[in-house]
Design an enzyme around this catalytic site. Structure first.
Site, PDB file in Angstrom:
ATOM      1  N   GLY A  28     -25.536  11.946  -7.713  1.00 28.78           N
ATOM      2  CA  GLY A  28     -25.393  10.510  -7.240  1.00 28.78           C
ATOM      3  C   GLY A  28     -25.219  10.280  -5.894  1.00 28.78           C
ATOM      4  O   GLY A  28     -25.439  11.187  -5.261  1.00 28.78           O
ATOM      5  N   GLY A  47     -23.165  16.862  -9.827  1.00 31.11           N
ATOM      6  CA  GLY A  47     -23.423  15.248  -9.595  1.00 31.11           C
ATOM      7  C   GLY A  47     -24.678  15.011  -8.540  1.00 31.11           C
ATOM      8  O   GLY A  47     -24.354  15.244  -7.507  1.00 31.11           O
ATOM      9  N   ALA A  68     -17.658  -0.245  -1.186  1.00 33.41           N
ATOM     10  CA  ALA A  68     -16.709  -0.627  -0.193  1.00 33.41           C
ATOM     11  C   ALA A  68     -16.847  -2.251   0.225  1.00 33.41           C
ATOM     12  O   ALA A  68     -15.811  -3.087   0.274  1.00 33.41           O
ATOM     13  CB  ALA A  68     -16.310  -0.045   1.233  1.00 33.41           C
ATOM     14  N   GLY A 119      -7.575   2.118   3.148  1.00 33.16           N
ATOM     15  CA  GLY A 119      -7.726   2.863   1.704  1.00 33.16           C
ATOM     16  C   GLY A 119      -8.767   4.040   1.756  1.00 33.16           C
ATOM     17  O   GLY A 119      -8.952   4.744   2.969  1.00 33.16           O
ATOM     18  N   THR A 120      -9.297   4.459   0.669  1.00 34.24           N
ATOM     19  CA  THR A 120     -10.247   5.352   0.420  1.00 34.24           C
ATOM     20  C   THR A 120     -11.426   5.402   1.453  1.00 34.24           C
ATOM     21  O   THR A 120     -11.739   6.341   2.339  1.00 34.24           O
ATOM     22  CB  THR A 120     -10.820   5.288  -0.850  1.00 34.24           C
ATOM     23  OG1 THR A 120      -9.639   5.672  -1.921  1.00 34.24           O
ATOM     24  CG2 THR A 120     -12.009   6.562  -1.192  1.00 34.24           C
ATOM     25  N   HIS A 137     -42.419  -4.974  17.903  1.00 32.12           N
ATOM     26  CA  HIS A 137     -43.066  -3.427  17.762  1.00 32.12           C
ATOM     27  C   HIS A 137     -42.351  -2.641  19.033  1.00 32.12           C
ATOM     28  O   HIS A 137     -42.333  -3.053  19.863  1.00 32.12           O
ATOM     29  CB  HIS A 137     -44.606  -3.837  17.785  1.00 32.12           C
ATOM     30  CG  HIS A 137     -45.453  -2.650  17.990  1.00 32.12           C
ATOM     31  ND1 HIS A 137     -45.575  -2.012  16.944  1.00 32.12           N
ATOM     32  CD2 HIS A 137     -46.016  -2.299  18.992  1.00 32.12           C
ATOM     33  CE1 HIS A 137     -46.293  -1.050  17.111  1.00 32.12           C
ATOM     34  NE2 HIS A 137     -46.775  -1.144  18.525  1.00 32.12           N
ATOM     35  N   LEU A 182      -3.327   1.953   5.261  1.00 31.10           N
ATOM     36  CA  LEU A 182      -4.062   0.682   5.224  1.00 31.10           C
ATOM     37  C   LEU A 182      -5.525   0.939   5.505  1.00 31.10           C
ATOM     38  O   LEU A 182      -5.778   1.884   6.409  1.00 31.10           O
ATOM     39  CB  LEU A 182      -3.502  -0.150   6.510  1.00 31.10           C
ATOM     40  CG  LEU A 182      -4.296  -1.462   6.914  1.00 31.10           C
ATOM     41  CD1 LEU A 182      -4.346  -2.382   5.799  1.00 31.10           C
ATOM     42  CD2 LEU A 182      -3.549  -1.930   8.030  1.00 31.10           C
ATOM     43  N   GLU A 194     -27.256  18.160 -11.999  1.00 31.89           N
ATOM     44  CA  GLU A 194     -27.237  16.511 -12.547  1.00 31.89           C
ATOM     45  C   GLU A 194     -27.633  16.428 -14.117  1.00 31.89           C
ATOM     46  O   GLU A 194     -28.801  17.089 -14.461  1.00 31.89           O
ATOM     47  CB  GLU A 194     -28.103  15.691 -11.507  1.00 31.89           C
ATOM     48  CG  GLU A 194     -28.415  14.204 -12.261  1.00 31.89           C
ATOM     49  CD  GLU A 194     -27.098  13.584 -12.195  1.00 31.89           C
ATOM     50  OE1 GLU A 194     -26.919  12.995 -13.381  1.00 31.89           O
ATOM     51  OE2 GLU A 194     -26.415  13.326 -11.407  1.00 31.89           O
ATOM     52  N   GLU A 238       0.779  -1.193  -0.153  1.00 34.14           N
ATOM     53  CA  GLU A 238       0.112  -0.071   0.042  1.00 34.14           C
ATOM     54  C   GLU A 238       1.082   1.165   0.151  1.00 34.14           C
ATOM     55  O   GLU A 238       1.764   1.423   0.757  1.00 34.14           O
ATOM     56  CB  GLU A 238      -0.886   0.024   1.180  1.00 34.14           C
ATOM     57  CG  GLU A 238      -1.856   0.954   1.614  1.00 34.14           C
ATOM     58  CD  GLU A 238      -2.717   1.734   0.421  1.00 34.14           C
ATOM     59  OE1 GLU A 238      -2.278   2.697  -0.215  1.00 34.14           O
ATOM     60  OE2 GLU A 238      -3.467   0.699  -0.137  1.00 34.14           O
TER      61      GLU A 238
END
Length: 459
Positions: A178, A176, A311, A42-43, A436, A40, A199, A36
């Protein structure tokens, strides 16, 4: 000659896909090198899922305080302290990072920090040292895309810079609509900013069932989050105190910042993939359903493989490949069965086929749907959230899609994915007892309605 170290598996990239593969492979007795260049996790851990959801939680707390008098609690929102918000967010990330580092080290995975490059189908080189693997897993992840000619810098940000802001913008334009776009729009609106989304496609969250898109648009109108759909970006000019955005249909919009949220691209450039014959298309790595590239013993997982960039998809693919290499012959991952959640307010959750996809698959006459409105759900009334659960089934067959809109519905996706992936019939779910008062009851009520015995629906 470069020094060469030998392993059973060499993994390039330690994000969700890479570290999951490493942990599972180590558990199965393989000798693993995990390479890496950054950190460690990542994103997802450092610049994606975790920090954005921390901000969304802060936004929810702000909204709760703002609306507290409605439930009889006297309180007032004095403002958002971005230093405090960022230290909360960074604290969450740091604790998870520390836990992950401990986990990787306890499994005896060799974590190599540095920029790795594929120099042969079985070898990755890092700073002059070669790591040769009987198997290689490519897991190099993704980056925030921009549009051609749209430079990132100054007041034009991607999600990475937006996560580091130490102030709340007075106004923002989000390019965007999304997942990433609507999540940041939601946060900034809760923090008091005026937000406008631009968009190009006809709806917000355009990959979702049209009912969810329309429901979210209604909710955003109510929250005074402006949006322009079917609107293509033309250009942006940065001024001393803001940005001026123009669109192809002649609109001119002004704000303090422009967030570019036009999706994520595969991080595969300059890594030696093409040179070693790895099949590529538009920067993505092509694999078969068993995530094999067709070259040597090279596999690929996560955002570099065409499909949902999530992910948890990368994580599951990492486990799958580790088990595949160990000869356990795991069942292939069905893409439509992967749950999807957008954590804006209200939340959007879905798994399986949309109504349109189901009609395409089974024929329009062989699809049945039901919408259960959360207005009839006790816990949703207490939480003061509106929304609905929509179920899609094959006629006389199983439930093939679950689509939800409302506060906290992301937490219901677990039952939704079990229903779809285990091919449950509405009668199966209707027979289960749902506690409930929970929002989960709405899932049971929707299944009752789809099974032809609605209790609370007005006939």
């Amino acid at each position: 000659m470069a020094e060469t170290q030998e392993y059973d598996i060499v993994i390039l990239g330690a994000g969700s896909g890479g570290y999951a593969a490493a942990l599972r492979a180590a558990q199965l007795g393989q000798k693993v090198a995990l390479i890496e260049a950054d950190k460690l996790g990542g994103t997802c851990l450092h610049r994606g899922c975790i920090p954005t959801k921390a901000l969304l939680h802060t936004a929810e707390v702000a909204d709760t305080i703002r609306e507290s008098e409605g439930v009889g609690v006297k309180g007032s929102l004095e403002g958002i302290d971005m230093n405090g918000v960022n230290s909360f967010k960074d604290g969450v990330v740091a604790r998870l990072f520390k836990g992950l580092q401990g986990l990787v080290s306890s499994r005896k995975v060799d974590l190599i920090n540095g920029w790795g490059k594929l120099v042969a189908p079985d070898t990755v080189e890092v700073d002059g040292t070669r790591y040769k693997g009987k198997n290689v897993i490519l897991a190099s992840g993704s980056y925030s895309k921009s549009l051609p000619g749209l430079e990132i810098g100054g007041r034009v940000l991607t999600s990475e810079q937006a996560l580091e802001l130490d102030y709340v913008p007075k106004s923002a334009i989000v390019l965007g609509g999304g997942v990433i776009g609507v999540e940041f729009a939601s946060v900034w609106s809760s923090f008091g900013a005026e937000v406008t989304i631009v968009e190009g496609l006809p709806n917000l969250v355009p990959n979702e069932d049209i009912a969810l898109s329309k429901g979210l648009e209604r909710a955003f109108r109510k929250r005074k989050i402006a949006f322009h759909t079917k609107t293509m970006f033309s250009g942006v000019e940065q001024t001393a105190d803001g940005v001026k955005v123009t669109t192809q249909d002649g609109k001119e919009l002004e704000a303090e910042l422009l967030l570019v949220a036009v999706g994520r691209g595969p991080a595969t450039a300059n890594l030696g993939y093409e040179e070693n014959g790895i099949p590529m298309e538009r920067g993505f790595v092509l694999t078969n359903e068993r995530l094999h590239t067709g070259v040597g013993n090279v596999y690929a997982v996560g955002d570099i493989v065409p499909g949902l960039q999530l992910a948890h998809r990368g994580f599951q693919q990492g486990i799958f490949v580790a088990e595949e290499i160990a000869g356990l012959n795991p069942a292939p991952i069905v893409e439509s069965g992967i749950p999807r959640v957008t954590y804006c307010e209200p939340q959007v959750g879905s798994v399986g086929l949309t109504e349109a996809e189901a009609k395409e698959t089974y024929g329009a006459e062989n699809v049945e749907t039901v919408d259960y409105n959360l207005a009839g759900n006790g816990k949703s009334q207490i939480l003061q959230t509106t929304g609905f659960i929509k179920l899609v089934r094959e006629k006389d067959g199983p439930i093939v899609g679950v689509h939800m809109l409302g506060g906290r519905v992301g937490e219901l996706i677990g039952e939704g994915q079990l229903m779809v992936n285990w091919e449950a019939y509405p009668e199966d779910v209707a027979a289960l007892v749902h506690a409930h008062p929970t929002q989960d009851e709405a899932m049971g009520e929707a299944a009752l309605a789809l099974a032809g015995k609605p209790l609370h629906a007005h006939n």
